[in-house]
Design a protein around this motif. Sequence first.
Motif, PDB file in Angstrom:
ATOM      1  N   UNK A  90     -10.933 103.130  27.990  1.00 39.54           N
ATOM      2  CA  UNK A  90      -9.723 103.837  27.574  1.00 39.54           C
ATOM      3  C   UNK A  90      -8.513 103.352  28.355  1.00 39.54           C
ATOM      4  N   UNK A  91      -8.648 103.278  29.675  1.00 42.60           N
ATOM      5  CA  UNK A  91      -7.524 102.829  30.504  1.00 42.60           C
ATOM      6  C   UNK A  91      -7.254 101.334  30.346  1.00 42.60           C
ATOM      7  N   UNK A  92      -8.292 100.538  30.285  1.00 42.38           N
ATOM      8  CA  UNK A  92      -8.076  99.079  30.234  1.00 42.38           C
ATOM      9  C   UNK A  92      -7.406  98.647  28.942  1.00 42.38           C
ATOM     10  N   UNK A  93      -7.634  99.370  27.856  1.00 42.88           N
ATOM     11  CA  UNK A  93      -6.966  99.022  26.612  1.00 42.88           C
ATOM     12  C   UNK A  93      -5.484  99.316  26.632  1.00 42.88           C
ATOM     13  N   UNK A  94      -5.056 100.209  27.528  1.00 44.46           N
ATOM     14  CA  UNK A  94      -3.658 100.625  27.577  1.00 44.46           C
ATOM     15  C   UNK A  94      -2.794  99.730  28.457  1.00 44.46           C
ATOM     16  N   UNK A  95      -3.404  98.879  29.285  1.00 42.32           N
ATOM     17  CA  UNK A  95      -2.619  98.005  30.164  1.00 42.32           C
ATOM     18  C   UNK A  95      -2.412  96.644  29.506  1.00 42.32           C
ATOM     19  N   UNK A  96      -1.627  95.812  30.174  1.00 37.94           N
ATOM     20  CA  UNK A  96      -1.406  94.459  29.660  1.00 37.94           C
ATOM     21  C   UNK A  96      -2.621  93.572  29.946  1.00 37.94           C
ATOM     22  N   UNK A  97      -2.735  92.497  29.212  1.00 36.02           N
ATOM     23  CA  UNK A  97      -3.927  91.651  29.250  1.00 36.02           C
ATOM     24  C   UNK A  97      -4.238  91.132  30.650  1.00 36.02           C
ATOM     25  N   UNK A  98      -3.226  90.919  31.461  1.00 36.21           N
ATOM     26  CA  UNK A  98      -3.440  90.342  32.784  1.00 36.21           C
ATOM     27  C   UNK A  98      -4.008  91.351  33.795  1.00 36.21           C
ATOM     28  N   UNK A  99      -4.107  92.623  33.382  1.00 40.98           N
ATOM     29  CA  UNK A  99      -4.583  93.667  34.293  1.00 40.98           C
ATOM     30  C   UNK A  99      -5.831  94.399  33.794  1.00 40.98           C
ATOM     31  N   UNK A 100      -6.506  93.822  32.812  1.00 38.19           N
ATOM     32  CA  UNK A 100      -7.651  94.506  32.195  1.00 38.19           C
ATOM     33  C   UNK A 100      -8.794  94.706  33.190  1.00 38.19           C
ATOM     34  N   UNK A 101      -9.249  93.624  33.806  1.00 39.26           N
ATOM     35  CA  UNK A 101     -10.377  93.718  34.731  1.00 39.26           C
ATOM     36  C   UNK A 101     -10.015  94.512  35.981  1.00 39.26           C
ATOM     37  N   UNK A 102      -8.784  94.333  36.453  1.00 43.34           N
ATOM     38  CA  UNK A 102      -8.344  95.090  37.617  1.00 43.34           C
ATOM     39  C   UNK A 102      -8.404  96.587  37.364  1.00 43.34           C
ATOM     40  N   UNK A 103      -8.009  96.990  36.162  1.00 42.41           N
ATOM     41  CA  UNK A 103      -8.051  98.409  35.795  1.00 42.41           C
ATOM     42  C   UNK A 103      -9.482  98.894  35.651  1.00 42.41           C
ATOM     43  N   UNK A 104     -10.337  98.114  35.026  1.00 44.66           N
ATOM     44  CA  UNK A 104     -11.738  98.511  34.861  1.00 44.66           C
ATOM     45  C   UNK A 104     -12.452  98.579  36.210  1.00 44.66           C
ATOM     46  N   UNK A 105     -12.129  97.663  37.095  1.00 45.69           N
ATOM     47  CA  UNK A 105     -12.783  97.635  38.404  1.00 45.69           C
ATOM     48  C   UNK A 105     -12.448  98.869  39.237  1.00 45.69           C
ATOM     49  N   UNK A 106     -11.275  99.436  39.023  1.00 44.99           N
ATOM     50  CA  UNK A 106     -10.917 100.631  39.779  1.00 44.99           C
ATOM     51  C   UNK A 106     -11.848 101.789  39.433  1.00 44.99           C
ATOM     52  N   UNK A 107     -12.153 101.946  38.154  1.00 49.39           N
ATOM     53  CA  UNK A 107     -13.094 102.990  37.749  1.00 49.39           C
ATOM     54  C   UNK A 107     -14.510 102.655  38.200  1.00 49.39           C
ATOM     55  N   UNK A 108     -14.905 101.402  38.019  1.00 46.65           N
ATOM     56  CA  UNK A 108     -16.256 100.997  38.401  1.00 46.65           C
ATOM     57  C   UNK A 108     -16.480 101.155  39.901  1.00 46.65           C
ATOM     58  N   UNK A 109     -15.456 100.860  40.680  1.00 40.81           N
ATOM     59  CA  UNK A 109     -15.580 100.993  42.133  1.00 40.81           C
ATOM     60  C   UNK A 109     -15.853 102.434  42.531  1.00 40.81           C
ATOM     61  N   UNK A 110     -15.255 103.370  41.801  1.00 41.94           N
ATOM     62  CA  UNK A 110     -15.492 104.787  42.104  1.00 41.94           C
ATOM     63  C   UNK A 110     -16.951 105.160  41.865  1.00 41.94           C
ATOM     64  N   UNK A 111     -17.566 104.556  40.869  1.00 39.56           N
ATOM     65  CA  UNK A 111     -18.974 104.841  40.580  1.00 39.56           C
ATOM     66  C   UNK A 111     -19.865 104.458  41.760  1.00 39.56           C
ATOM     67  N   UNK A 112     -19.484 103.430  42.481  1.00 36.63           N
ATOM     68  CA  UNK A 112     -20.279 102.985  43.622  1.00 36.63           C
ATOM     69  C   UNK A 112     -19.860 103.676  44.918  1.00 36.63           C
ATOM     70  N   UNK A 113     -18.572 103.640  45.225  1.00 33.77           N
ATOM     71  CA  UNK A 113     -18.082 104.117  46.520  1.00 33.77           C
ATOM     72  C   UNK A 113     -18.239 105.628  46.667  1.00 33.77           C
ATOM     73  N   UNK A 114     -17.836 106.377  45.638  1.00 34.31           N
ATOM     74  CA  UNK A 114     -17.913 107.833  45.730  1.00 34.31           C
ATOM     75  C   UNK A 114     -19.364 108.294  45.794  1.00 34.31           C
ATOM     76  N   UNK A 115     -20.268 107.569  45.159  1.00 35.48           N
ATOM     77  CA  UNK A 115     -21.686 107.928  45.234  1.00 35.48           C
ATOM     78  C   UNK A 115     -22.182 107.901  46.676  1.00 35.48           C
TER      79      UNK A 115
END
Length: 486
Positions: A90-115
């Motif tokens: 949802x978030x990655x589709x809303x940003x510009x193409x150059x920031x797609x992975x950076x945006x997805x990684x922020x959510x993915x990082x929470x899955x690991x770090x917060x755990x």
Amino acid sequence: MRLRAKLYPDGRGRQWGAILLLALCCALCVGRTFAQTAATAQTDRIAALEKSAGDNAKAIAAAQSAGDNAWMLTSAALVLLMSGPGLALFYSGLVRRKNVLGTMMQTFAMMAVITVLWALVSYSLAFGTGNAFIGGLGNVFLRGVGLAPNPAYAATIPAQTFMVYQLMFAIITPALITGAFAERMKFSAMLVFMILWAIVVYSPMAHMVWGVGGLLNATASGGWGGKFPCLDFAGGTVVHVTSGVSALMTALYLGKRLGYPKKPMPPHSVVLSFIGACLLWVGWFGFNAGSALGASGLATSAFVATHFGAAAAAIGWCAAEWIRNGKPSALGGISGAVAGLVAITPASGFVTPMGALWIGLIAGVFCFFMVVKVKNWFGYDDSLDAFGVHGAGGTLGAVLTGLFANSVINPILGAGKATGFFEGNHFQVVNQIVGIAIAWTISIVGTLAILFLVDKTIGLRVSEEDEHEGLDLTQHGEEAYEFDPN
């Protein structure tokens, strides 16, 4: 003697008398034996029935525990689905193409770090025994959190199931904040900020609302309720108000993206956002219905309310957009659905289906107004409208919960007691406002303090060059889309 001779002339009468007496004695003995046997049989039957009833009760309890545990593990998986892939897409589709992975990684990082953080200390701070504001350290490293139920929270599921279910809430809450600072915060700074935020903001708020003895806990049974019972079934204040208000603070502290608002910054792929929003809608059933903490009628009620609220909000947002712009957009439709899911979250376990429709409809129109009008009036750069949807929608939903809550759905304040304003408990709106005020305060103060600390130590924002180039390459050394000119 003559009389006896007449009665028993040959002595045989005496023999018959003896025989009759002996027969009578035998009959009495046999009758007594039969009576004792019957009594013993009756006692055995009663004991057998009692044992059978006990075995049935144990089997029923075991079946209930198994069913509740299966539903809660499924709900935990559904809530995790909301983070990745739901929110990430949802978030990655809303940003510009150059920031797609950076945006997805922020959510993915929470899955690991917060755990990991949850296992080490955060769970204990949120749900451990403490005071009215914060849990203690009794459950650090998950000490004492085993496979036996903890009756203080959920009597029919293992304590570890409850723990891992609540973990999924702790993961998605800070991930929601990333929508406000998308495309301009360093990945290292984001990690430090989120770790501190989970400890300073999320854990205390979760304990106050859901923890035993928490200031805002609304549980009447067991003497676990707080001074200001705030109705928050699945995280209106704990998740959405805290993340939305913190998102606004972060956007204001960081400042606008380069070129905003003069330079157009349209979503690079509404298709990705559309898929992500649909996954969020599905996952939200675990978020809200799972908060019943069992496969019960209350779970069904929350499930229905969640779906109805999302549907009504999507219609409300699209209708407002249609009136203003002359046509409804796909982005507007999915944004409205998410707004409805946010607003119905605190109310999902307290309202009727009709109440859910009203909450969703109001939220859809209100959040549209916040995103389209209020954001432009004040000029802040909330990149993906985390505050306009989650902060504003969560606040509205918490207030409407106090209005529409019904004891027929959930008599959480005690049997026979009115729950919401329209039912007769007029003071409940005050309790809701107290909960909202505390959530706003801890989010503003805690977030600004953490931002200042991180900014002065390692720095928050990427350089202008890195922002121009995009987070994908500068923070992760890769691109989301590789186009081969050949």
